[in-house]
Design a protein around this motif. Structure first.
Motif, PDB file in Angstrom:
ATOM      1  N   ALA A   1       0.840  -1.117  -0.066  1.00  0.00           N
ATOM      2  CA  ALA A   1       0.127  -0.007   0.029  1.00  0.00           C
ATOM      3  C   ALA A   1       0.761   1.320   0.009  1.00  0.00           C
ATOM      4  CB  ALA A   1      -1.027   0.014   1.339  1.00  0.00           C
ATOM      5  N   TRP A   2       1.943   1.271   0.645  1.00  0.00           N
ATOM      6  CA  TRP A   2       2.801   2.479   0.811  1.00  0.00           C
ATOM      7  C   TRP A   2       3.628   2.543  -0.648  1.00  0.00           C
ATOM      8  CZ3 TRP A   2       3.240   6.170   4.386  1.00  0.00           C
ATOM      9  CH2 TRP A   2       2.528   5.847   5.625  1.00  0.00           C
ATOM     10  N   GLU A   3       4.014   1.510  -0.971  1.00  0.00           N
ATOM     11  CA  GLU A   3       4.562   1.596  -2.251  1.00  0.00           C
ATOM     12  C   GLU A   3       3.880   1.786  -3.471  1.00  0.00           C
ATOM     13  OE1 GLU A   3       6.211  -2.102  -3.966  1.00  0.00           O
ATOM     14  OE2 GLU A   3       6.957  -1.163  -5.670  1.00  0.00           O
ATOM     15  N   ALA A   4       2.492   1.550  -3.428  1.00  0.00           N
ATOM     16  CA  ALA A   4       1.408   2.148  -4.593  1.00  0.00           C
ATOM     17  C   ALA A   4       1.031   3.746  -3.992  1.00  0.00           C
ATOM     18  CB  ALA A   4       0.208   1.263  -4.236  1.00  0.00           C
TER      19      ALA A   4
ATOM     20  N   ASP B   1      -9.706  14.522  -7.419  1.00  0.00           N
ATOM     21  CA  ASP B   1     -10.079  13.326  -6.871  1.00  0.00           C
ATOM     22  C   ASP B   1      -8.831  12.157  -6.747  1.00  0.00           C
ATOM     23  OD1 ASP B   1     -12.597  13.738  -6.874  1.00  0.00           O
ATOM     24  OD2 ASP B   1     -13.057  13.176  -8.921  1.00  0.00           O
ATOM     25  N   MET B   2      -7.744  12.580  -7.421  1.00  0.00           N
ATOM     26  CA  MET B   2      -6.495  11.822  -7.384  1.00  0.00           C
ATOM     27  C   MET B   2      -6.181  12.137  -5.821  1.00  0.00           C
ATOM     28  SD  MET B   2      -4.364  12.599 -10.713  1.00  0.00           S
ATOM     29  CE  MET B   2      -4.821  12.142 -12.303  1.00  0.00           C
ATOM     30  N   PHE B   3      -5.956  13.094  -5.470  1.00  0.00           N
ATOM     31  CA  PHE B   3      -5.656  13.622  -4.077  1.00  0.00           C
ATOM     32  C   PHE B   3      -6.610  13.021  -3.108  1.00  0.00           C
ATOM     33  CE2 PHE B   3      -5.764  16.441  -0.435  1.00  0.00           C
ATOM     34  CZ  PHE B   3      -4.454  16.506  -0.097  1.00  0.00           C
ATOM     35  N   ILE B   4      -7.965  13.181  -3.317  1.00  0.00           N
ATOM     36  CA  ILE B   4      -8.740  12.646  -2.348  1.00  0.00           C
ATOM     37  C   ILE B   4      -8.496  11.084  -2.163  1.00  0.00           C
ATOM     38  CG2 ILE B   4     -11.221  12.121  -1.872  1.00  0.00           C
ATOM     39  CD1 ILE B   4     -11.779  14.696  -3.336  1.00  0.00           C
TER      40      ILE B   4
ATOM     41  N   ALA C   1       2.445  -2.573  16.142  1.00  0.00           N
ATOM     42  CA  ALA C   1       1.715  -2.962  17.502  1.00  0.00           C
ATOM     43  C   ALA C   1       1.330  -4.391  17.642  1.00  0.00           C
ATOM     44  CB  ALA C   1       0.782  -1.891  17.694  1.00  0.00           C
ATOM     45  N   ASP C   2       1.526  -5.042  16.428  1.00  0.00           N
ATOM     46  CA  ASP C   2       0.981  -6.514  16.410  1.00  0.00           C
ATOM     47  C   ASP C   2      -0.417  -6.784  16.893  1.00  0.00           C
ATOM     48  OD1 ASP C   2       1.574  -9.120  15.475  1.00  0.00           O
ATOM     49  OD2 ASP C   2       2.345  -9.949  17.117  1.00  0.00           O
ATOM     50  N   ALA C   3      -1.294  -5.403  16.662  1.00  0.00           N
ATOM     51  CA  ALA C   3      -2.728  -5.457  16.765  1.00  0.00           C
ATOM     52  C   ALA C   3      -3.698  -6.191  16.199  1.00  0.00           C
ATOM     53  CB  ALA C   3      -3.259  -4.048  16.747  1.00  0.00           C
ATOM     54  N   PRO C   4      -4.453  -6.942  16.889  1.00  0.00           N
ATOM     55  CA  PRO C   4      -5.599  -7.592  16.243  1.00  0.00           C
ATOM     56  C   PRO C   4      -6.059  -6.813  15.171  1.00  0.00           C
ATOM     57  CG  PRO C   4      -6.588  -6.835  18.190  1.00  0.00           C
ATOM     58  CD  PRO C   4      -4.975  -6.411  18.240  1.00  0.00           C
ATOM     59  N   GLU C   5      -6.277  -5.578  15.092  1.00  0.00           N
ATOM     60  CA  GLU C   5      -6.735  -4.838  13.870  1.00  0.00           C
ATOM     61  C   GLU C   5      -6.075  -4.827  12.438  1.00  0.00           C
ATOM     62  OE1 GLU C   5      -6.366  -3.600  16.702  1.00  0.00           O
ATOM     63  OE2 GLU C   5      -7.989  -2.177  17.337  1.00  0.00           O
ATOM     64  N   LEU C   6      -4.824  -5.644  12.614  1.00  0.00           N
ATOM     65  CA  LEU C   6      -3.961  -5.682  11.361  1.00  0.00           C
ATOM     66  C   LEU C   6      -4.897  -6.275  10.022  1.00  0.00           C
ATOM     67  CD1 LEU C   6      -1.363  -5.326   9.872  1.00  0.00           C
ATOM     68  CD2 LEU C   6      -0.771  -7.749  10.659  1.00  0.00           C
ATOM     69  N   ALA C   7      -5.627  -7.279  10.448  1.00  0.00           N
ATOM     70  CA  ALA C   7      -6.395  -8.028   9.157  1.00  0.00           C
ATOM     71  C   ALA C   7      -7.134  -6.914   8.561  1.00  0.00           C
ATOM     72  CB  ALA C   7      -7.323  -9.087   9.558  1.00  0.00           C
ATOM     73  N   GLN C   8      -7.986  -6.209   9.074  1.00  0.00           N
ATOM     74  CA  GLN C   8      -8.922  -5.054   8.643  1.00  0.00           C
ATOM     75  C   GLN C   8      -8.077  -3.816   8.094  1.00  0.00           C
ATOM     76  OE1 GLN C   8     -11.218  -4.393  12.172  1.00  0.00           O
ATOM     77  NE2 GLN C   8     -11.325  -2.116  11.753  1.00  0.00           N
ATOM     78  N   ALA C   9      -7.301  -3.623   9.007  1.00  0.00           N
ATOM     79  CA  ALA C   9      -6.224  -2.337   8.408  1.00  0.00           C
ATOM     80  C   ALA C   9      -5.484  -2.556   7.188  1.00  0.00           C
ATOM     81  CB  ALA C   9      -5.183  -2.154   9.680  1.00  0.00           C
ATOM     82  N   ALA C  10      -4.922  -4.018   7.055  1.00  0.00           N
ATOM     83  CA  ALA C  10      -4.287  -4.171   6.021  1.00  0.00           C
ATOM     84  C   ALA C  10      -5.051  -4.392   4.874  1.00  0.00           C
ATOM     85  CB  ALA C  10      -3.294  -5.582   6.311  1.00  0.00           C
ATOM     86  N   SER C  11      -6.103  -4.936   4.839  1.00  0.00           N
ATOM     87  CA  SER C  11      -7.053  -5.111   3.839  1.00  0.00           C
ATOM     88  C   SER C  11      -7.434  -3.755   3.246  1.00  0.00           C
ATOM     89  CB  SER C  11      -8.198  -5.910   4.121  1.00  0.00           C
ATOM     90  OG  SER C  11      -7.874  -7.217   4.798  1.00  0.00           O
ATOM     91  N   ALA C  12      -7.729  -2.901   4.261  1.00  0.00           N
ATOM     92  CA  ALA C  12      -8.351  -1.522   3.643  1.00  0.00           C
ATOM     93  C   ALA C  12      -7.418  -0.662   3.048  1.00  0.00           C
ATOM     94  CB  ALA C  12      -8.912  -0.812   4.969  1.00  0.00           C
ATOM     95  N   ALA C  13      -5.984  -0.853   3.498  1.00  0.00           N
ATOM     96  CA  ALA C  13      -4.861  -0.112   2.983  1.00  0.00           C
ATOM     97  C   ALA C  13      -4.855  -0.603   1.717  1.00  0.00           C
ATOM     98  CB  ALA C  13      -3.647  -0.343   3.872  1.00  0.00           C
ATOM     99  N   ARG C  14      -4.613  -1.885   1.286  1.00  0.00           N
ATOM    100  CA  ARG C  14      -4.340  -2.545   0.152  1.00  0.00           C
ATOM    101  C   ARG C  14      -5.568  -1.992  -0.832  1.00  0.00           C
ATOM    102  NH1 ARG C  14      -0.859  -4.778  -3.581  1.00  0.00           N
ATOM    103  NH2 ARG C  14      -2.184  -6.612  -4.610  1.00  0.00           N
ATOM    104  N   VAL C  15      -6.819  -2.152  -0.503  1.00  0.00           N
ATOM    105  CA  VAL C  15      -7.799  -1.738  -1.619  1.00  0.00           C
ATOM    106  C   VAL C  15      -7.620  -0.415  -2.034  1.00  0.00           C
ATOM    107  CG1 VAL C  15     -10.323  -1.584  -1.990  1.00  0.00           C
ATOM    108  CG2 VAL C  15      -9.205  -3.735  -0.605  1.00  0.00           C
ATOM    109  N   ALA C  16      -7.774   0.349  -0.620  1.00  0.00           N
ATOM    110  CA  ALA C  16      -7.661   1.913  -1.054  1.00  0.00           C
ATOM    111  C   ALA C  16      -6.549   2.431  -1.873  1.00  0.00           C
ATOM    112  CB  ALA C  16      -7.849   2.560   0.473  1.00  0.00           C
ATOM    113  N   SER C  17      -5.378   1.857  -1.539  1.00  0.00           N
ATOM    114  CA  SER C  17      -4.252   2.050  -2.169  1.00  0.00           C
ATOM    115  C   SER C  17      -4.170   1.608  -3.834  1.00  0.00           C
ATOM    116  CB  SER C  17      -2.793   1.638  -1.703  1.00  0.00           C
ATOM    117  OG  SER C  17      -2.860   0.489  -1.731  1.00  0.00           O
ATOM    118  N   LEU C  18      -4.793   0.459  -3.861  1.00  0.00           N
ATOM    119  CA  LEU C  18      -5.115  -0.059  -5.424  1.00  0.00           C
ATOM    120  C   LEU C  18      -5.938   0.938  -6.052  1.00  0.00           C
ATOM    121  CD1 LEU C  18      -4.797  -3.795  -5.075  1.00  0.00           C
ATOM    122  CD2 LEU C  18      -3.187  -2.194  -5.808  1.00  0.00           C
ATOM    123  N   ASP C  19      -7.131   1.405  -5.507  1.00  0.00           N
ATOM    124  CA  ASP C  19      -7.903   2.359  -6.101  1.00  0.00           C
ATOM    125  C   ASP C  19      -7.365   3.592  -6.304  1.00  0.00           C
ATOM    126  OD1 ASP C  19     -10.057   0.302  -5.710  1.00  0.00           O
ATOM    127  OD2 ASP C  19     -10.961   1.397  -4.358  1.00  0.00           O
ATOM    128  N   ALA C  20      -6.646   4.172  -5.533  1.00  0.00           N
ATOM    129  CA  ALA C  20      -6.094   5.568  -5.858  1.00  0.00           C
ATOM    130  C   ALA C  20      -5.133   5.320  -6.912  1.00  0.00           C
ATOM    131  CB  ALA C  20      -4.994   5.702  -4.577  1.00  0.00           C
TER     132      ALA C  20
END
Lengths: 405, 364
Positions: free
Chosen positions: B225-228, B265-268, B286-305
């Protein structure tokens, strides 16, 4: 990286929590049914006075004018804790959020002394009289006219989309005092008494059926020159003070608005031709998209709060908030109503779908209020990305001679 | 509230930006494309000298022992500069060892990967499979058999993290690529070449459990996601500059709202993705339990952007944007590489909803 308060923030939060537990004791649960307007106003005034006496009004304002001289972070922490309760809010958000900062920034010391303390205590309610039927996004095109008569001004014209005008005691109004100057140069701002002779307030019925705003008609309304805010012809600059505060106030997702979790619940309760809605790819995809928008905005606000917490100014990322929130709400509501087939069309009071019908209706207004989607995109493109502004053929021509291209 | 990169990460990001601005970017990418090289060997040597492959490796294994923040900013700057080096693949292999490696495996491989002596890759793709579908590749009696393709950076790698079939689903093995048959596999990205790796009795060791592979895919979703984001920002910057310069109908095209609103829109989309990418970085660190949802959202949102930005940047450049000589193609093509890197948008969109469902069940 963390989401925790600093020690000083935690201390302030604990103090606020302890105060609210006692002061807001009757508001720890939502009201059984929505308050009638009169009841809402009475309760709002009582709550405002309580807050004032405890030192939680004007948190970021200078102490010299009756504020607390604290940081934006203190205000945010107070707002976060207050919003966990169900105290009446909204009646003062425009007055204290936008009008009074304009009054103490641009009014004389005597004017500030007359109006600010009563506003802080909630004794007087304020409204903002800016938009007109001919001037919304293009605010500098307003036509409400003010003419000097001795040490008074006489105002004639019409304002629109004024929240709580019928419950307000005073308003700030932007008028045109020089029709022969270019549009931005001929404006002047005043404080007006909403009970003055010649003021008429009429509710607007919105397409959603509700009436949250008013039209205000001015017929020979007289205002003393002492009630002018800023110099004659400087009204545009003065209004920018107000609008800067509006940009801070409007944004984020409205409290209690439906979101991705609503869509998840709806999808879990419905069947489609090919099985449970929650198992359909397009439904799951839409839940994911809604989460990305909702949570993306919440997390973006966390980024801004982190900057504030360090005493820095948030970056331009905040400007995306409303444009994302309003359209997401509209799209998500329509999608959920579609899933429910005709049940999404028939109105059943008290149902979950009725809430989505409601958000579908008012999201259309949210996309316009406080900066339309289009204006906000212009702002992002011009101020953040540095693109050139639209050509403005009316910018340098005397207002009285303007002809549309 | 401190939802932001650490100061150290910000400093590294600035240094990496400056370093790569001088050495990488579209023209360096074009050289690799035109020459048919596997990577920019000189730049890779310099990147190794900077110590970037060592970022996440513990000091005991010759590394710098840095956090997830630092890995994320390196990913962002590699994405921005399109640098033709196998850094992201190597960092990914290191992450697999950090999650799942035994003490012996870590001691064997981490120092080599940190020093640049070894180049790592993740070999999980077998064509139309998803990262969580059980692959055909098997590890039996310490011997690996199967075929992985496309393996991004597979032509230059010396060691691979290979997904294998287990009763619990896909898990990992680690294998030296010495003696492994590799062929170039043409892909849509012409700057970071891919390979087909054929394992036929290749010596290998199992690496952790099926759950470790799931966790690795989550960390790689954040990293990608960061790379994208970096790639999307570079494509947007290039297009904004063009819109300020190009004249049509007597005006800079950046004045037209039809153009301006696409750039807004690119910026948004990028800022939404950045918020999730930062959330992913936090959950990883933080090795937090939220990693599954946070990573998935990061991946999808960055690919969309990135998809929106890469596609509309060609559009806003007009005819010149569609030529071989113009640089739009690099972002347009890199968009497809990143979309394929560790499971598709559709795969991660569904994982996001599964993570939300699991969270709701746990809360109920």
């Amino acid at each position: 990286m963390d989401f925790n308060d600093t020690a000083a923030e935690a201390e302030f939060r604990a103090k606020v929590k302890a105060w609210l537990a006692e002061a807001a004791a009757e508001y720890l649960q939502p009201p059984a049914k929505p308050w009638a307007l009169e009841d809402f106003v009475t309760r709002s005034k009582a709550w405002q006075l309580k807050k004032f006496e405890a030192g939680y009004v004007g948190i970021t304002w200078p102490k010299a004018i009756g504020g607390q001289g604290l940081t934006p972070m203190h205000q945010i922490i107070f707002n976060q804790e207050e919003s966990r309760t169900f105290v009446p809010t909204g009646l003062y958000s425009i007055g204290l959020g936008m009008c009074i900062p304009t009054v103490f920034t641009h009014g004389s010391p005597e004017i500030a002394a007359r109006y600010v303390p009563k506003a802080l205590r909630g004794e007087e309610v304020w409204c903002q009289l800016f938009s007109e039927p001919v001037a919304g996004s293009d605010l500098a095109s307003i036509r409400t006219k003010a003419v000097k008569d001795g040490d008074e001004w006489v105002i004639n014209g019409q304002k629109v989309w004024t929240s709580f005008a019928h419950k307000s005691d005073f308003g700030i109004v932007v008028t045109r005092t020089d029709f022969d100057a270019p549009k931005h140069k001929g404006l002047t701002m005043f404080i007006v008494d909403m009970h003055a002779p010649g003021m008429e307030v009429r509710p607007i019925k919105q397409m959603s059926g509700g009436s949250d705003f008013n039209e205000v008609f001015f017929t020979d309304v007289r205002v003393k020159d002492t009630h002018r805010l800023g110099e004659v012809g400087e009204g545009w600059k003065v209004s920018l003070t107000t609008l800067m505060h509006e940009r801070l106030a409007v944004g984020g997702k409205p409290r209690n608005a439906p979101g991705y979790q609503t869509l998840l619940n709806v999808a879990n309760s419905l069947e489609t031709d090919t099985g449970p809605a929650i198992q359909q790819t397009d439904v799951r995809n839409r839940i994911a998209d809604t989460y990305i928008a909702d949570e993306g905005i919440r997390l973006t606000q966390m980024r801004a709060l982190s900057a504030l917490s360090r005493g820095q100014i948030p970056g331009p990322e905040q400007s995306i908030s409303k444009v994302v929130v309003a359209k997401t709400l509209q799209d998500m509501s329509a999608f959920a109503l579609d899933l429910a087939e005709s049940a999404g069309f028939a109105v059943e009071p008290g149902s979950d779908l009725e809430k989505l019908q409601g958000s579908y209706m008012w999201s259309a207004g949210l996309r316009i209020a406080g900066g339309t989607d289009e204006i906000l995109r212009n702002i992002i493109a011009e101020r953040v990305l540095g693109l050139p502004g639209d050509l403005r053929p009316d910018k340098d021509t005397p207002f009285s001679q303007l002809k549309p291209l | 509230m401190n939802f932001d990169l650490s100061d150290d990460a910000k400093t590294l990001k600035e240094a990496a930006r400056k370093f790569l601005d001088a050495r990488a970017g579209p023209s360096a990418a074009r050289k690799v494309m035109d020459s048919g090289q596997t990577h920019d060997a000189k730049l890779w040597a310099e990147v190794v000298e900077q110590g970037w492959p060592a970022a996440r490796v513990p000091e005991a294994h010759g590394g710098l022992g840095l956090g997830a923040d630092e890995a994320c900013v390196l990913a962002e700057e590699i994405g921005r500069s399109l640098a033709p080096v196998p850094l992201m693949s190597t960092l990914s292999a290191i992450e697999a060892l950090l999650i799942a490696g035994s003490a012996a495996q870590q001691a064997e491989w981490l120092p080599k990967l940190a020093s640049g002596e070894a180049v790592g890759v993740i070999a999980w793709a077998e064509g139309p499979n998803s990262p969580l579908q059980t692959p055909a590749t098997k590890l039996e009696g310490g011997k690996l058999s199967g075929r992985k393709s496309p393996v991004i950076d597979g032509l230059v790698a010396t060691v691979a993290i290979v997904t294998i079939a287990t009763p619990d689903g896909p898990a990992m093995a680690i294998a030296s690529l010495e003696g492994v048959t590799r062929e170039k596999q043409d892909t849509l990205d012409l700057v970071r070449p891919s390979a087909t790796l054929s394992f036929a009795g290749t010596p290998a060791e199992g690496l952790g459990t099926a759950a470790d592979w799931v966790k690795l895919t989550e960390r790689l979703a954040v990293l990608s996601a960061w790379e994208a984001l970096g790639t999307a920002d570079a494509a947007r910057d290039m297009t904004v500059a063009y819109a300020k310069d190009r004249v049509a109908f007597g005006q800079r095209i950046g004045r037209y709202q039809g153009v301006k609103h696409k750039l807004a829109d690119m910026f948004i989309k990028a800022e939404l993705a950045r918020a999730h990418a930062l959330h992913g970085c936090w959950a990883w660190e933080a090795d937090a339990p939220e990693l599954a949802q946070a990573a998935s959202a990061a991946r999808v949102a960055s690919l969309d952007a990135l998809a929106f930005t890469a596609e509309e940047s060609v559009q806003l450049h007009g005819g010149i944007g569609f030529t071989w000589e113009q640089d739009c193609q690099f972002y347009y093509r890199r968009n497809r590489l990143l979309a394929a890197l560790i499971g598709s948008r559709a795969h991660w969109s569904d994982r996001l909803v599964r993570a939300l469902e699991q969270r709701n069940r746990a809360a109920a």
